[in-house]
Design a protein around this motif. Structure first.
Motif, PDB file in Angstrom:
ATOM      1  N   THR A  11       4.522   5.416 -18.799  1.00  0.00           N
ATOM      2  CA  THR A  11       4.907   5.559 -17.594  1.00  0.00           C
ATOM      3  C   THR A  11       4.345   7.002 -16.941  1.00  0.00           C
ATOM      4  OG1 THR A  11       7.268   4.927 -18.116  1.00  0.00           O
ATOM      5  CG2 THR A  11       7.027   6.153 -16.082  1.00  0.00           C
ATOM      6  N   GLN A  12       3.727   6.751 -15.576  1.00  0.00           N
ATOM      7  CA  GLN A  12       3.109   7.561 -14.914  1.00  0.00           C
ATOM      8  C   GLN A  12       4.210   7.578 -13.565  1.00  0.00           C
ATOM      9  OE1 GLN A  12      -1.135   6.046 -15.731  1.00  0.00           O
ATOM     10  NE2 GLN A  12      -1.394   7.886 -14.770  1.00  0.00           N
ATOM     11  N   PRO A  13       5.180   8.671 -13.468  1.00  0.00           N
ATOM     12  CA  PRO A  13       6.074   8.512 -12.321  1.00  0.00           C
ATOM     13  C   PRO A  13       5.442   9.006 -10.948  1.00  0.00           C
ATOM     14  CG  PRO A  13       6.326  10.570 -13.678  1.00  0.00           C
ATOM     15  CD  PRO A  13       5.080   9.880 -14.580  1.00  0.00           C
ATOM     16  N   ASP A  14       4.248   9.528 -11.051  1.00  0.00           N
ATOM     17  CA  ASP A  14       3.615   9.966  -9.585  1.00  0.00           C
ATOM     18  C   ASP A  14       2.513   8.871  -9.277  1.00  0.00           C
ATOM     19  OD1 ASP A  14       3.732  13.128 -11.058  1.00  0.00           O
ATOM     20  OD2 ASP A  14       5.062  12.534  -9.512  1.00  0.00           O
ATOM     21  N   ILE A  15       2.900   8.098  -8.082  1.00  0.00           N
ATOM     22  CA  ILE A  15       1.911   7.240  -7.734  1.00  0.00           C
ATOM     23  C   ILE A  15       0.716   7.973  -7.111  1.00  0.00           C
ATOM     24  CG2 ILE A  15       1.467   5.144  -6.188  1.00  0.00           C
ATOM     25  CD1 ILE A  15       4.533   4.540  -6.846  1.00  0.00           C
ATOM     26  N   HIS A  16       1.079   8.943  -6.196  1.00  0.00           N
ATOM     27  CA  HIS A  16      -0.003   9.439  -5.327  1.00  0.00           C
ATOM     28  C   HIS A  16       0.585  11.061  -5.369  1.00  0.00           C
ATOM     29  CE1 HIS A  16      -2.312   9.520  -1.429  1.00  0.00           C
ATOM     30  NE2 HIS A  16      -2.922  10.223  -2.423  1.00  0.00           N
ATOM     31  N   ILE A  17      -0.702  11.627  -5.558  1.00  0.00           N
ATOM     32  CA  ILE A  17      -0.624  13.222  -5.503  1.00  0.00           C
ATOM     33  C   ILE A  17      -1.822  13.900  -4.635  1.00  0.00           C
ATOM     34  CG2 ILE A  17      -1.095  15.174  -6.955  1.00  0.00           C
ATOM     35  CD1 ILE A  17       0.526  14.205  -9.057  1.00  0.00           C
ATOM     36  N   THR A  18      -1.359  14.635  -3.740  1.00  0.00           N
ATOM     37  CA  THR A  18      -2.558  15.220  -2.773  1.00  0.00           C
ATOM     38  C   THR A  18      -2.543  16.805  -3.184  1.00  0.00           C
ATOM     39  OG1 THR A  18      -2.188  13.720  -1.239  1.00  0.00           O
ATOM     40  CG2 THR A  18      -3.116  15.671  -0.594  1.00  0.00           C
ATOM     41  N   VAL A  19      -3.699  17.289  -3.517  1.00  0.00           N
ATOM     42  CA  VAL A  19      -3.722  18.817  -3.817  1.00  0.00           C
ATOM     43  C   VAL A  19      -4.940  19.219  -2.985  1.00  0.00           C
ATOM     44  CG1 VAL A  19      -2.777  18.673  -6.186  1.00  0.00           C
ATOM     45  CG2 VAL A  19      -5.411  18.553  -5.605  1.00  0.00           C
ATOM     46  N   SER A  20      -4.923  20.469  -2.929  1.00  0.00           N
ATOM     47  CA  SER A  20      -5.878  21.155  -1.919  1.00  0.00           C
ATOM     48  C   SER A  20      -7.045  21.581  -3.121  1.00  0.00           C
ATOM     49  CB  SER A  20      -5.581  22.486  -1.381  1.00  0.00           C
ATOM     50  OG  SER A  20      -4.474  22.112  -0.580  1.00  0.00           O
ATOM     51  N   GLU A  21      -8.424  21.537  -2.701  1.00  0.00           N
ATOM     52  CA  GLU A  21      -9.491  21.911  -3.318  1.00  0.00           C
ATOM     53  C   GLU A  21      -8.897  23.234  -4.148  1.00  0.00           C
ATOM     54  OE1 GLU A  21     -13.129  21.609  -1.773  1.00  0.00           O
ATOM     55  OE2 GLU A  21     -14.218  21.243  -3.749  1.00  0.00           O
ATOM     56  N   GLY A  22      -9.368  23.345  -5.346  1.00  0.00           N
ATOM     57  CA  GLY A  22      -9.195  24.834  -5.923  1.00  0.00           C
ATOM     58  C   GLY A  22      -7.814  25.097  -6.436  1.00  0.00           C
TER      59      GLY A  22
END
Lengths: 115, 112
Positions: free
Chosen positions: A5-16
């Motif tokens: 199970t991978q509960p996160d379908i989409h993740i957005t993060v800032s570079e760094g």
């Protein structure tokens, strides 16, 4: 039966920024665990694997993952994300001797990196 | 660095037609696999092959599917009569004893 199970379908993060992708597995025996990355239009590239021993494993591109048996987890981490890390990430558990007789994959987590 | 190669990268076929997807595993590997990934879904195991025979197959791998290692280098997946729902990315993988599997770049199959 094996499952991931991978509960996160989409993740957005800032570079760094730091990154953690979650993975939980279900497997009746000692698991063999993998993280693969898939860039658009590309195949599956192995980031790291856990077969036995030290529960914190280091992989390519600065990634690491920690196996926690009590939580049935194998989360992927990176302290500082680069724009080139944008891709789809798959956690997998392996069956059979050596853990790679066949692999059971999670549904994947798509990582978007913003400037 | 040795790699698994798959051809073609993209195959379009008409429903009902036979299609053969080709793979050249890494040369000293002994175990061979096919996986598929329907668009937007997870990667699914189809079949594993060792010592010139199928060692394991999933419920997806029905009578329409077959695999073959016709010579010392190629490993093929045949779909006898393609259906629309066979449209997917098909990945070949290989490994040696006790190591992880190495995947090819995949063949995108589109059934129209």
């Amino acid at each position: 039966a094996q499952s991931v199970t991978q509960p996160d379908i989409h993740i957005t993060v800032s570079e760094g920024a730091s990154l953690e992708l979650r993975c939980n597995y279900s497997y009746g025996a000692t698991p063999y665990l993998f993280w693969y990355v898939q860039s658009p239009g590309q195949g599956l590239q192995l980031l790291l694997k856990y077969f036995s021993g030290d529960t914190l494993v280091q992989g390519i591109k600065g990634f690491e993952a920690e196996f926690k048996r009590s939580q049935s987890s194998f989360n992927l981490r990176k302290p500082s994300v680069h724009w080139s890390d944008a891709a789809e990430y798959f956690c997998a558990v392996g069956a059979g001797i050596g853990g790679a007789n066949n692999l059971f994959f999670g549904t994947g987590t798509r990582l978007t990196v913003i400037p | 660095e040795p790699e698994v190669t798959q051809t073609p990268s993209h195959q379009v076929t008409q429903m009902g037609q036979e299609v053969i997807l080709r793979c050249v595993p890494i040369s000293n590997h002994l175990y061979f696999y096919w996986y598929r990934q329907i668009l937007g879904q997870k990667v699914e195991f189809l079949v594993s092959f060792y010592n010139n025979e199928i060692s394991e197959k999933s419920e997806i791998f029905d009578d329409q599917f077959s695999v073959e290692r016709p010579d010392g280098s190629n490993f093929t997946l045949k779909i006898r009569s393609t259906k629309l729902e066979d449209s997917a990315m098909y990945f070949c993988a290989s490994r040696s004893r006790g190591t992880e599997a190495f995947f090819g770049q995949g063949t995108r199959l589109t059934v129209v």
